[in-house]
Design a protein around this motif. Sequence first.
Motif, PDB file in Angstrom:
ATOM      1  N   LEU A   1      13.244  15.341  47.352  1.00 60.13           N
ATOM      2  CA  LEU A   1      12.531  16.004  46.229  1.00 60.13           C
ATOM      3  C   LEU A   1      12.721  14.995  44.945  1.00 60.13           C
ATOM      4  O   LEU A   1      13.256  15.641  43.846  1.00 60.13           O
ATOM      5  CB  LEU A   1      12.801  17.490  45.803  1.00 60.13           C
ATOM      6  CG  LEU A   1      12.585  18.367  47.031  1.00 60.13           C
ATOM      7  CD1 LEU A   1      12.932  19.832  46.555  1.00 60.13           C
ATOM      8  CD2 LEU A   1      11.246  18.494  47.188  1.00 60.13           C
ATOM      9  N   ALA A   2      12.671  13.853  45.271  1.00 61.53           N
ATOM     10  CA  ALA A   2      13.136  12.632  44.130  1.00 61.53           C
ATOM     11  C   ALA A   2      14.362  12.857  43.590  1.00 61.53           C
ATOM     12  O   ALA A   2      14.480  12.714  42.481  1.00 61.53           O
ATOM     13  CB  ALA A   2      11.754  12.613  43.174  1.00 61.53           C
ATOM     14  N   GLY A   3      15.184  13.212  44.320  1.00 59.56           N
ATOM     15  CA  GLY A   3      16.468  13.145  43.966  1.00 59.56           C
ATOM     16  C   GLY A   3      17.031  14.758  43.313  1.00 59.56           C
ATOM     17  O   GLY A   3      18.329  14.769  43.031  1.00 59.56           O
ATOM     18  N   ALA A   4      16.269  15.678  43.450  1.00 59.38           N
ATOM     19  CA  ALA A   4      16.703  16.802  42.672  1.00 59.38           C
ATOM     20  C   ALA A   4      17.761  17.449  43.728  1.00 59.38           C
ATOM     21  O   ALA A   4      18.403  18.521  43.371  1.00 59.38           O
ATOM     22  CB  ALA A   4      15.392  17.889  42.861  1.00 59.38           C
ATOM     23  N   VAL A   5      17.758  16.982  45.072  1.00 58.20           N
ATOM     24  CA  VAL A   5      18.736  17.553  45.800  1.00 58.20           C
ATOM     25  C   VAL A   5      19.248  16.549  46.786  1.00 58.20           C
ATOM     26  O   VAL A   5      18.772  15.646  47.259  1.00 58.20           O
ATOM     27  CB  VAL A   5      17.892  18.375  47.191  1.00 58.20           C
ATOM     28  CG1 VAL A   5      18.943  19.224  47.994  1.00 58.20           C
ATOM     29  CG2 VAL A   5      16.969  19.580  46.465  1.00 58.20           C
ATOM     30  N   THR A   6      20.546  16.249  46.426  1.00 55.09           N
ATOM     31  CA  THR A   6      21.713  15.378  47.045  1.00 55.09           C
ATOM     32  C   THR A   6      22.374  15.996  47.856  1.00 55.09           C
ATOM     33  O   THR A   6      23.085  16.984  47.706  1.00 55.09           O
ATOM     34  CB  THR A   6      22.336  14.652  46.096  1.00 55.09           C
ATOM     35  OG1 THR A   6      21.421  13.947  45.140  1.00 55.09           O
ATOM     36  CG2 THR A   6      23.246  13.432  46.768  1.00 55.09           C
TER      37      THR A   6
END
Length: 511
Positions: free
Chosen positions: A207-212
């Motif tokens: 999610l474009a870096g929202a979840v790592t």
Amino acid sequence: MSRAARRALVLVAATALLAACTGPEPAPIPTPSSTADAGPAAEDVVLTRTIPAGGADVEVAVHPVVRVGDHAVLTVDLSSDGATEAEDLYIGSTFAVDSFVSRLNPSALRLIDLERDEVYEVALDSENYPVAAPSDVHSIPADGVRLQVAYAAPPADVDELGLYLPGAAYVEPVPVIDGEVPAGDDLDLSTVELARALPLESFSRELAGAVTTAASTEKVEISLGSDVLFAIDSADLTPEAQAAIDVAAQQLSDRAPGTVTVVGHTDDVGDDAYNQDLSERRAAAVVAALGARIDTGTYPLEPSGRGEGEPLVPSTSAENRALNRRVTLTLTSEITTPSTVGTTGELAPFDDGPVGTGADGVTVDGARPYRVTIPEARVVDGHLVVDVQVTALDEEVDSSFGPSFLSGVWSYRGEDTLTPDHTSAGLVVLVGSTAVYPLDYQIDVTDTFPGGTWLPAADVASLSRIDGGQTRVMSGIYPRLAETDTVTVQVKAGAGSQAFRLTDIPVVEEP
């Protein structure tokens, strides 16, 4: 027919295909001297590969891995059409444990178990040098040379392992047998001080870096970006937060039961008391949303807040402060369901460097011009394997180093970690807005890098010499992505790396 026997049929065809990319057609695989039911003998050649090394095309004949008590020995025979200069034959090295002293070149020959997600490092002696005979292969005589390398012994029920051979595509399976080690140059297993199998871990951004997500077989750590979850100074979840929490819930449900710690973090703007309270309220909001998605009897949720006290990176810029605003979820339990990394969103625009399809490739102009292609990506034992083909386009010979454009000085795991700069860890697989990095493993922890030094399940010798016209294959092993027919691979611009992107790479299921 055993799993190893079924795959043996595939390896013959794969060997011929690789030869078209890496050099002359290798010699046919000899028929094992033993019966099919008994399996291969220690002196049998189970596969061959051709790799560029020291300006020559080196033929590598691989024998079974032989288990001997607590250790195992890999035997490979090296031959070439001509002797190479002593200082030029470079198979590849990795960093020694607890130091920055390069190990000698056999250490890049790693054994990999993708069913258990483990990597077998070359055994080390008391001075952190590889236990191998000869200890460092500088040149190949006219009649060839036999190299034998020691490892930890795999468990008794492991009958095959993959082989990461620098310069060639990742190959499997190499049979594991019990018996006598083939005759060689007096490999001394009594000098082994450290022999280990290390867990392979994965790192991805969705999610474009929202979840790592950083995951191993024993633990998963999920970081949710607060700027997606919450508005400024708010503990109320935004509509965009739902997708991020859905991803987290799915990843938790793939694990065995256990307690999930949910910790809120803020940046350093505002006073300590306010930030502490905000972090606690944000953790509680995530717990409430997760509780509606997972069985809290199976996965009890424990919220807490750390305020600004545990920054991920120094709060020296607006970008860093955004990284520090997060909610982290940690579950220590074994994975029970083979999981895939989700693929959502749209592929971001890319104008940092050349763009082409995997089949057509791109030209990267660094100190020298190279052609980079990726005709396909392979699914192997539930993982994605990407074989990057790098060809030197000039006529230079006796080159001092190889494709330095892949050797970025950076680490995707954070500023307190290190990924050595001669690896190809910067090759990132993209599907939509999801970015997946090579599997990696931690080799040591130091005061300078308390987050550890990490080596990727990718090429750890990306500076190796490639003369004009030669092609080096650099494989990367990644987590399996959710069902997708194609992937994109890119390298970002940075210190020591040059950007490029390859698209429309077909994903092929191996038998």
